[in-house]
Write an enzyme that holds these catalytic residues in place. Structure first.
Site, short mmCIF file in Angstrom:
data_model
loop_
_atom_site.label_atom_id
_atom_site.label_comp_id
_atom_site.label_asym_id
_atom_site.label_seq_id
_atom_site.Cartn_x
_atom_site.Cartn_y
_atom_site.Cartn_z
N GLY A 45 2.75 -62.46 -65.22
CA GLY A 45 3.63 -61.48 -66.08
C GLY A 45 3.58 -60.34 -65.38
O GLY A 45 2.83 -60.00 -64.38
N GLY A 46 3.92 -59.21 -66.17
CA GLY A 46 3.83 -57.81 -65.75
C GLY A 46 2.47 -57.26 -65.74
O GLY A 46 2.02 -56.41 -65.30
N PHE A 47 1.60 -57.89 -66.47
CA PHE A 47 0.15 -57.16 -66.82
C PHE A 47 -0.79 -58.00 -65.68
O PHE A 47 -1.61 -57.21 -65.53
CB PHE A 47 -0.27 -57.67 -68.07
CG PHE A 47 -0.53 -59.02 -68.36
CD1 PHE A 47 -1.48 -59.79 -68.03
CD2 PHE A 47 0.53 -59.84 -68.99
CE1 PHE A 47 -1.76 -61.14 -68.14
CE2 PHE A 47 0.45 -61.24 -69.13
CZ PHE A 47 -0.57 -61.97 -68.72
N GLY A 48 -0.38 -58.87 -65.26
CA GLY A 48 -1.22 -59.73 -64.16
C GLY A 48 -0.97 -61.07 -64.20
O GLY A 48 0.24 -61.59 -63.91
N LYS A 67 -7.84 -64.66 -66.99
CA LYS A 67 -6.68 -63.86 -67.01
C LYS A 67 -7.06 -62.59 -66.19
O LYS A 67 -8.04 -61.93 -66.76
CB LYS A 67 -6.30 -63.72 -68.69
CG LYS A 67 -5.07 -62.64 -68.63
CD LYS A 67 -4.56 -62.60 -70.17
CE LYS A 67 -4.07 -63.70 -70.62
NZ LYS A 67 -3.57 -63.75 -71.82
N ASP A 164 2.51 -60.81 -79.59
CA ASP A 164 3.52 -61.69 -78.71
C ASP A 164 3.39 -63.02 -79.01
O ASP A 164 3.36 -64.14 -78.24
CB ASP A 164 2.94 -61.58 -77.50
CG ASP A 164 3.92 -61.93 -76.20
OD1 ASP A 164 5.03 -61.77 -76.48
OD2 ASP A 164 3.43 -61.93 -75.27
#
Length: 506
Positions: A45-48, A67, A164
Site C-alpha cells: 500500500g501507500g504506507f509500505g 508490516k 479502515d
C-alpha cells in the site's frame, strides 16, 4: 518452496535461499531485528508493505505478519518526529487484547523503516470470499454485523478508532470460521490524533491511514474521524457483501453525496432502515455508538428474520434466470400483503420445498468443514441430516436449524448454539459441555447419556425431551421449559441451576 525475502523496496531480486543472512542482490540484511525472517510479500500500500514472516527465536519458528512502514522523511528532524509518532502508535496497538484482533508481538526501527510484528490470522478475506463464492444473503449479512459489532464496540471502549474497516481487512479465520479484524495501521486513539495534529501537522503518520475511498465517510477523509466513522465503514462493508460492488462503484446523489444503494440490494424494510442509518453522510443522523446498532438489530421482528433468513444457499453474483426471479418477486409480494401468522406458515412451506430440492440436487457428502463454511455463507437450514461423531467444538452456529438432525456422539463442547432449532434431534451420548444453548428449541430431542455439564440452557425449551442419564451437573436451566420428572431422570448436582434460578442442597 520457502525462500528468504528481502524487504528492501528497491531490491531487484528479493527472493533468496532460506539459509542466507544477506540478500545476494542488494546486500540488505535478511534477518530483521536479529529475529524475524520475511518469507514473501502478502500486501502493498501507500504506507509500505506487509510480509509473511517467521520468528526465529521461538521454538518451531512460528509464522507471523511483518508490516513495514516507510515514512516520507528525508531530513533528520522529520524522521525523528515520525519515529516518535510510530512509537506512540505501537504502544496504542499494544493495548489491544481481543481474540478476534491480531496481537502486537513486536515493533522496531531499522534502516529508517518502521516495523510492526503481529500474530498471523490464517484464512480468507471477505473480499476474496465474495469474489469466490458470491454475495451474502440478508440473514448472513446480519450475522456478519452481529459478530463484528462487539469487536468494534471493544475498540471504541479503549478510545480507539480503526479508520479502515473494509472487506479486505476482515478475515474469516480458517480454524474456527470466526471473523478477525486486521490492519490496525490506521488506528488512532484520541490522544495520539490530537498530539499529531497540534505538534506535527500533516506528518507521515497523519497523512496515511485516512481510510479507503468509498468505505470511509466524509469527516474521516477530512481528517476528523469519530467513532461513528467506523460504523459508516461497517455499513459500506455490508453493501459490498450484499452486492459484490465497492461503494465507489455505486451511484450517489450528486447533491447530498448519499449512496443510492437501495436499488442495488433486496432486503427487508427493517434491515434497510438500519443500513440507511449506518450510511448517513450527515453525522447528526448516523448512529453515534455501536450499542445503538446492536439494539436496533435486536428489535427486528422474528418472523421477518424467518422470511428473509431461511435461505439454503447464498446468492451468486451472476443474475438469476428470469423465471426464478419472477417467482421470488411473486413470493415477496404475497408475503408483504399477508398477516404475521401466514408469513410464518409460508416461510415454513418454502423451507420444506427447498429441502426437497436440495436432497435431489445436492448429493455432496457434508463434513464439519462444509457445514461451517455453508453456514458462514448464509445457509442456516440443515434439517434431516446426519452429523454423527462430527467434531464441532467451539462452532459458532446461532439460530441454525437442525430439525430432526442426528448428532450421536457429536462434539459440541464450547459451541454457540443460541436459539438453534433441534426439534426431535438425536443427541445420544453427544458432548455439549459448556455449550451456549440459551433459548434453544430442544422439543422432543433425544438427550439420553448426553454430556451437558456447565452448559447454558437459559430459556431453552426441553418439552418432551428424553433426558435419561443426561449429565446436567453445573448446567444453567434458569427459565428452561422442563418438568420435574425429566430432571429426576437426568444427573444433577449442587452446581446445577434449576428452572427457578436456584441451586438445590444435596
Amino acid at each position: 518452496m520457502i525462500v528468504s525475502y528481502c524487504v528492501n523496496p528497491s531490491c531487484p531480486e528479493p527472493e533468496n535461499h532460506p539459509n542466507l543472512k544477506q540478500c545476494r542482490a542488494c546486500g540488505s540484511d535478511l534477518i530483521l531485528h536479529n529475529r524475524y525472517r520475511a518469507l514473501r510479500k502478502i500486501g502493498k500500500g501507500g504506507f509500505g508493505s506487509t510480509f509473511l514472516g517467521m520468528d526465529l527465536r521461538l521454538p518451531g519458528n512460528p509464522y507471523c505478519v511483518i508490516k513495514q512502514l516507510r515514512p516520507n522523511a528525508e531530513d533528520p528532524d522529520t524522521f525523528s518526529m515520525a519515529l516518535d509518532l510510530f512509537e506512540r502508535e505501537a504502544k496504542t496497538l499494544g493495548k489491544i487484547d481481543h481474540p478476534q484482533i491480531p496481537r502486537l508481538l513486536d515493533y522496531f526501527e531499522d534502516q529508517k523503516k518502521f516495523y510492526l510484528v503481529q500474530t498471523l490470522a490464517k484464512g480468507i478475506t471477505l473480499q476474496k470470499e465474495v469474489q469466490k463464492y458470491g454475495v451474502l444473503s440478508e440473514n448472513a449479512t446480519k450475522r456478519f454485523l452481529v459478530e463484528m459489532l462487539p469487536i468494534l464496540k471493544y475498540i471504541h471502549s479503549i478510545k480507539m478508532i480503526h479508520r479502515d474497516i473494509k472487506p479486505a481487512n476482515i478475515i474469516r479465520r480458517e480454524q474456527d470460521k470466526k471473523l478477525v479484524l486486521i490492519d490496525f495501521g490506521a488506528v488512532k486513539d484520541q490522544v495520539n490524533t490530537q498530539l499529531a495534529a497540534s505538534n506535527y501537522g500533516q506528518t507521515a503518520f497523519t497523512q496515511f491511514a485516512v481510510g479507503t475511498m468509498g468505505f470511509a465517510p466524509p469527516e474521516q477523509l477530512a481528517m476528523r474521524p469519530v467513532y461513528s466513522s467506523d460504523i459508516y465503514a461497517l455499513g459500506s462493508t455490508c453493501l459490498y457483501l450484499l452486492t459484490g460492488k465497492a461503494p465507489k462503484d455505486l451511484l450517489c446523489d450528486e447533491v447530498t453525496g448519499e449512496l443510492l444503494w437501495e436499488q442495488e440490494v433486496k432486503v427487508s424494510p427493517n434491515f434497510a432502515k438500519i443500513l440507511g442509518k449506518m450510511l448517513e453522510v450527515d453525522l447528526r443522523n448516523r448512529y453515534r455508538m455501536v450499542d445503538e446498532v446492536i439494539n436496533d438489530l435486536d428489535m427486528m421482528p422474528y418472523d421477518i428474520e424467518l422470511q428473509q433468513g431461511l435461505i439454503s444457499s447464498p446468492k451468486k453474483v451472476e443474475s438469476k434466470p428470469k423465471e426464478a426471479q419472477e417467482s421470488e418477486d411473486n413470493v415477496d409480494s404475497e408475503n408483504r400483503s399477508s398477516t404475521s401468522a401466514s408469513r410464518l406458515a409460508e416461510a415454513i412451506r418454502a423451507r420444506k420445498a427447498r429441502q426437497g430440492k436440495s436432497k435431489s440436487l445436492s448429493p455432496t457428502k457434508i463434513t464439519p468443514e462444509t457445514l461451517l463454511s455453508s453456514y458462514a455463507m448464509g445457509r442456516d437450514d440443515f434439517s434431516n441430516q446426519c452429523f454423527n461423531s462430527f467434531n464441532l467444538s467451539g462452532a459458532n452456529l446461532p439460530r441454525v436449524n437442525f430439525n430432526h438432525g442426528k448428532f450421536i456422539k457429536t462434539n459440541f463442547e464450547d459451541a454457540n448454539l443460541e436459539s438453534a432449532n433441534f426439534y426431535h434431534a438425536d443427541f445420544s451420548r453427544a458432548r455439549l459441555g459448556r455449550a451456549n444453548l440459551t433459548k434453544a428449541h430442544l422439543l422432543k430431542a433425544e438427550l439420553q447419556y448426553a454430556d451437558l455439564r456447565n452448559a447454558d440452557l437459559t430459556g431453552a425449551n426441553l418439552d418432551g425431551a428424553n433426558l435419561y442419564k443426561a449429565n446436567l451437573c453445573g448446567a444453567n436451566l434458569t427459565d428452561a421449559h422442563v418438568d420435574e420428572f425429566q430432571l429426576q431422570e437426568a444427573e444433577t448436582n449442587w452446581a446445577t441451576i434449576f428452572p427457578d434460578g436456584k441451586k438445590r442442597l444435596w
